[in-house]
Design a protein around this motif. Structure first.
Motif, PDB file in Angstrom:
ATOM      1  N   VAL A   1     -42.488  16.039  -2.422  1.00  0.00           N
ATOM      2  CA  VAL A   1     -42.737  15.248  -3.628  1.00  0.00           C
ATOM      3  C   VAL A   1     -44.196  15.435  -4.059  1.00  0.00           C
TER       4      VAL A   1
ATOM      5  N   PHE B   1     -39.385  16.065  -7.622  1.00  0.00           N
ATOM      6  CA  PHE B   1     -38.581  15.175  -6.794  1.00  0.00           C
ATOM      7  C   PHE B   1     -38.287  15.816  -5.432  1.00  0.00           C
ATOM      8  N   PRO B   2     -37.796  15.016  -4.452  1.00  0.00           N
ATOM      9  CA  PRO B   2     -37.613  15.518  -3.087  1.00  0.00           C
ATOM     10  C   PRO B   2     -36.863  16.839  -3.021  1.00  0.00           C
TER      11      PRO B   2
END
Length: 207
Positions: free
Chosen positions: A99, A136-137
Motif C-alpha cells: 500500500v 491498494f493492497p
C-alpha cells in the motif's frame, strides 16, 4: 467497534496537538515586540521563489498503516506575507501489503509573523488542494481522489538563500475516497533554497 475506537483516538490527538501548536506560534508572533524597533518597516513586494525537499511520516488512515517517504515543495511568494505552495509527496517506505500514497497539492500559504518580530523564525499556515493517489493492497487497484489539506509549520531562515523547514503539520481529507472520507495526517521536515536570494527585509546587518 474496537477498530473504530483505535481509529479515532490518534487522529483526535493529532488534531488537538496541531491546533495547540499553531495557537502557540500565533501567541509568539503577536506579543514578541522587544526587538521590533531594530528592524525596518517591511515595504515593497518582497517576492521570491524557493524549492526544497524533505522527508515525511504519515498515518495513512487505511488499515492503521504508518507510511514514510520523500517530499518536494516549491514556494512562490508574491510578497513576504503571502504566497503559493506546491507539494509533491511519495510515501513508499514502511509499507504493508504494497500500500502506498502519493500527494499532488497546491494552494495559498500565509506567514503568521508578517512583521518579522520573531527574526529568522517563520511560522506559517497553508490550505492546499489537489489529488491523493493510493495503491491498494497487492497492487490490485489504484485510485486518485480529490483532497483538501490544511496545515501549518515553522521555517527557520539560515541565510538569504537557505531555509530549514523544522516541522510541517498536515491533516488531509480525501473526500471522494471509495469507502467514505479518509483522513491521513502526518509530519514533514526539509530544507529549501531560494532561487532569487536577496537581503531579507528583516535584516539590518544581523538577525
Amino acid at each position: 467497534m474496537p477498530t473504530t475506537s483505535m481509529h479515532i483516538t490518534p487522529r483526535t490527538s493529532f488534531i488537538t496537538g496541531t491546533l495547540l501548536g499553531l495557537a502557540a506560534l500565533l501567541c509568539l508572533a503577536g506579543p514578541a515586540r522587544l526587538h521590533a524597533q531594530d528592524r525596518p518597516t517591511v515595504s515593497g513586494p518582497g517576492s521570491y521563489v524557493s524549492v526544497g525537499g524533505g522527508i515525511s511520516g504519515y498515518q495513512a488512515d487505511y488499515g492503521q498503516r504508518h507510511l514514510s517517504g520523500a517530499m518536494a515543495y516549491a514556494d512562490t511568494n508574491l510578497t513576504w506575507h503571502y504566497g503559493i505552495e506546491s507539494e509533491l509527496r511519495y510515501l513508499r517506505y514502511n509499507t504493508d501489503e504494497d500500500v502506498t500514497e502519493t500527494n499532488y497539492f497546491i494552494g495559498p500559504r500565509v506567514s503568521l509573523d508578517p512583521y518579522f518580530r520573531l527574526g529568522r523564525f517563520r511560522p506559517y499556515a497553508k490550505l492546499l488542494v489537489g489529488a491523493g493517489k493510493m495503491t491498494f493492497p497487492f497492487h490490485y487497484a489504484t485510485g486518485t481522489f480529490f483532497t483538501l489539506a490544511p496545515g501549518g509549520g515553522l521555517d527557520v531562515l539560515l541565510n538569504d538563500r537557505v531555509t530549514v523547514r523544522v516541522i510541517d503539520l498536515e491533516y488531509q481529507s480525501w473526500t471522494s475516497f471509495n469507502y467514505g472520507p479518509m483522513h491521513p495526517y502526518g509530519l514533514s521536515a526539509g530544507i529549501s533554497f531560494r532561487l532569487n536570494g536577496h537581503l531579507h527585509p528583516a535584516r539590518t546587518g544581523r538577525w
